[in-house]
Motif scaffolding. Sequence first.
Motif, PDB file in Angstrom:
ATOM      1  N   ARG A  63      -2.327   2.025  -4.683  1.00  0.00           N
ATOM      2  CA  ARG A  63      -2.120   3.435  -4.353  1.00  0.00           C
ATOM      3  C   ARG A  63      -3.242   3.932  -3.444  1.00  0.00           C
ATOM      4  O   ARG A  63      -4.411   3.759  -3.752  1.00  0.00           O
ATOM      5  CB  ARG A  63      -2.096   4.262  -5.644  1.00  0.00           C
ATOM      6  N   VAL A  64      -2.870   4.529  -2.309  1.00  0.00           N
ATOM      7  CA  VAL A  64      -3.860   5.137  -1.418  1.00  0.00           C
ATOM      8  C   VAL A  64      -3.708   6.656  -1.531  1.00  0.00           C
ATOM      9  O   VAL A  64      -2.687   7.206  -1.112  1.00  0.00           O
ATOM     10  CB  VAL A  64      -3.653   4.694   0.053  1.00  0.00           C
ATOM     11  N   PRO A  65      -4.698   7.339  -2.130  1.00  0.00           N
ATOM     12  CA  PRO A  65      -4.554   8.784  -2.319  1.00  0.00           C
ATOM     13  C   PRO A  65      -4.888   9.549  -1.046  1.00  0.00           C
ATOM     14  O   PRO A  65      -5.898   9.267  -0.401  1.00  0.00           O
ATOM     15  CB  PRO A  65      -5.580   9.100  -3.413  1.00  0.00           C
ATOM     16  N   VAL A  66      -4.022  10.491  -0.641  1.00  0.00           N
ATOM     17  CA  VAL A  66      -4.324  11.316   0.525  1.00  0.00           C
ATOM     18  C   VAL A  66      -4.226  12.788   0.138  1.00  0.00           C
ATOM     19  O   VAL A  66      -3.539  13.152  -0.817  1.00  0.00           O
ATOM     20  CB  VAL A  66      -3.379  11.028   1.716  1.00  0.00           C
TER      21      VAL A  66
ATOM     22  N   ASP B 224       0.843  -1.194   0.000  1.00  0.00           N
ATOM     23  CA  ASP B 224       0.000   0.000   0.000  1.00  0.00           C
ATOM     24  C   ASP B 224       0.882   1.248   0.000  1.00  0.00           C
ATOM     25  O   ASP B 224       1.557   1.530   0.987  1.00  0.00           O
ATOM     26  CB  ASP B 224      -0.915   0.011   1.235  1.00  0.00           C
TER      27      ASP B 224
ATOM     28  N   PHE C 223       0.310  11.746  -1.822  1.00  0.00           N
ATOM     29  CA  PHE C 223      -0.508  12.902  -2.175  1.00  0.00           C
ATOM     30  C   PHE C 223      -1.257  12.592  -3.479  1.00  0.00           C
ATOM     31  O   PHE C 223      -0.646  12.183  -4.465  1.00  0.00           O
ATOM     32  CB  PHE C 223       0.407  14.116  -2.351  1.00  0.00           C
TER      33      PHE C 223
ATOM     34  N   TRP D 210       1.032   5.088   0.136  1.00  0.00           N
ATOM     35  CA  TRP D 210       0.246   6.286   0.478  1.00  0.00           C
ATOM     36  C   TRP D 210       0.939   7.491  -0.119  1.00  0.00           C
ATOM     37  O   TRP D 210       2.115   7.739   0.159  1.00  0.00           O
ATOM     38  CB  TRP D 210       0.133   6.431   2.002  1.00  0.00           C
TER      39      TRP D 210
END
Lengths: 264, 420
Positions: free
Chosen positions: B90-93, B59, B63, B61
């Motif tokens: 992809r974990v978008p933050v 995973d 932008f 993380w």
Amino acid sequence: MRTPSTFKTLPVVGRATIAVVVAVWLLLPLLPVLVWATADRWSFPDVLPSAWGVQGWRGAADAGLLSALARSLGLGLAVAAVATPLGVMLGRVLGWRLGRHPRVLVTVLLVPLVLPPFAVSMGLDVLMIRLGLPEPVSVVLLLATLALPYTAYTSAVGFSRTSPDLAAQARALGATARQARARVVLPAIRGPIVVAALLAFLVGWSDYVVTLLVGGGQLITAPVLLGSAAAGSGNDAIVAAMAVATLVPPVLLVTLASRARMAP
Amino acid sequence: MTSRARSIRATSRPALPALAVTLALVASACSGPSPDESPRAADRPWDEVVAEAQGQTVDLWMFGGDEAGNAYVDDVLTPAAAELGVTLRRVPVADTKDAMNRVLSENAAGSTDGAVDLVWVNGDNFATGQEAGAWWCDWADDLPNLQYVADDDPLVAEDFGVPVDGCEAPWHKAQFTFAYDAARVTDPPTTVAGLLDWAEQNPGRFTYPAPPDFTGSVFVRQALYALSGGADEVPTSYSDEAFDDLTPALLDRLSELAPSLWRGGTTYPRDQQALDQLFADGQVDFTMTYGPATLTDLVADGTFPSTTTVLSVEDGTVGNASFLGIPASSPDQAGAAVVANLALSPEQQAAKADPAVWGQFTVLDVGLLDAADAARFANLPDSPVVPPYEELSRNAQPELASSWVNPLDEAWRREVLGSP
């Protein structure tokens, strides 16, 4: 706060003015979003976009908007499913037993709202990780906790407006306790329960912080996607499309629920 | 009554930035271990790492506001990782702090089964994790592709003054960049101090995001260099003495400048996105960014005018590198290391450097590559907007230690904000 009864006693012109002001207040900020959602190019100082199109929607779909909406829907429903029954049980105690002490009732219910939800969730966050619950379960439990004041408050108001004698009368006519609850009391406060469920749904639907931090990135819901897209430059059409898609379901639900409540 | 409950809900939700800051405070307050306790990677052959990585899901993380960056990871890096047997997710933050908050919570809970395997990180966020002992360390020195990174590259050895120490792998370089609209600015300044003078001579046509916004904060450090007689005059590591010695001139100049800024300096754009919007709308003539790669796209899609030009600054601007970090709590550390190594490969670095893909400057030293790999970089198309890295990074200055950042931001808020 203006109660419905004072609103009704206003002259018709006054009511219409208030309605228009409220509509403008609520809808005006949405106008640019709606326009952006159908614009391919819109630069200052053009009043309207120079190119219309669906680029924003395509970009939003590529970013995974559909599955994010589905996750939001699931999360909202799960939060409502946990927080509504608990809220009704709590509301019964508050509305019927503490009904003569409304100040106590309001204080008890509003205290959790004074604490910012993220402060509460940060502490519980570490606890949830220690407990080792599956992340989506932790998210639902935490959000249901945050939704509980709304569901309890709404149900308490419903109960306080309904006489406890209602259940007693049903029992006197031969209903069992369960029958009295299911056939007499609950239908009598159906409206507040619908609103309670709706509020709980909205808590789950619109949350960002708990979903992301406690959910450990497993639950990329519409607000998470929207938040990350909105943090960048030049994504206006995509952000607008996501915002509209995120806004429409709750607005529809609120409209439907208010109709259901109005119905006899 | 329900409308009341609803309105309470609506007003009790604070704005995201304030939230992020508070979360960071809360999170850092409850984090336990010190940097010495950072878990360190065992020395073992790379083949073993690759074998262990098989079937892991990593995973990442990062932008999520940079569309080109998202597309690069989804369309280029992820398929290449899949070929190595690693699933990249992809974990978008909205802000890297969100990822750090999760990592710090996992760290505080003593978890080794965390949800974050890899973070696109640098600067303050890296330092925060390092202070908490939340990063996995020593692994980055063992990446085979590190052989293409120059040993003596200061941008890669330190991250905002914090030694990298094998706790993160370099990913790409960035150069702080000013851009202006050549159609409106016919006499562009050539130095940072000159830019401040230009702002004074053209009232209302220049502004910068208010620190502690990332970009606004960089601008203030850049101005500190310019007003202190150059980067050499400012010690990289923070001391009260240097601060008291150097900041009065900076704060006086910025306060003096404020009435000439956009809206008379009574308000500042909230972040780079807000400044970009003002620039796109033609309300100001300059914008600034630490991610010049995005300029190519912003011009191509018409957000920015086609006359957008990168300002050539004689005294140079600050540069940094960003990295991929692996949290100590990640359960997929082998997979994450394989992805970090892949991301450092000449193929991936060249693909990412293509302005049509993402346009991020490589951390590799092209002189260390074999002829075929070097050709990948030589054949890259030029961006019509952004000059090549060699030109952009001429006279580049190192970033100040991250311990400078908070005191400067705070002094700006106290002295400059609301000064007119």
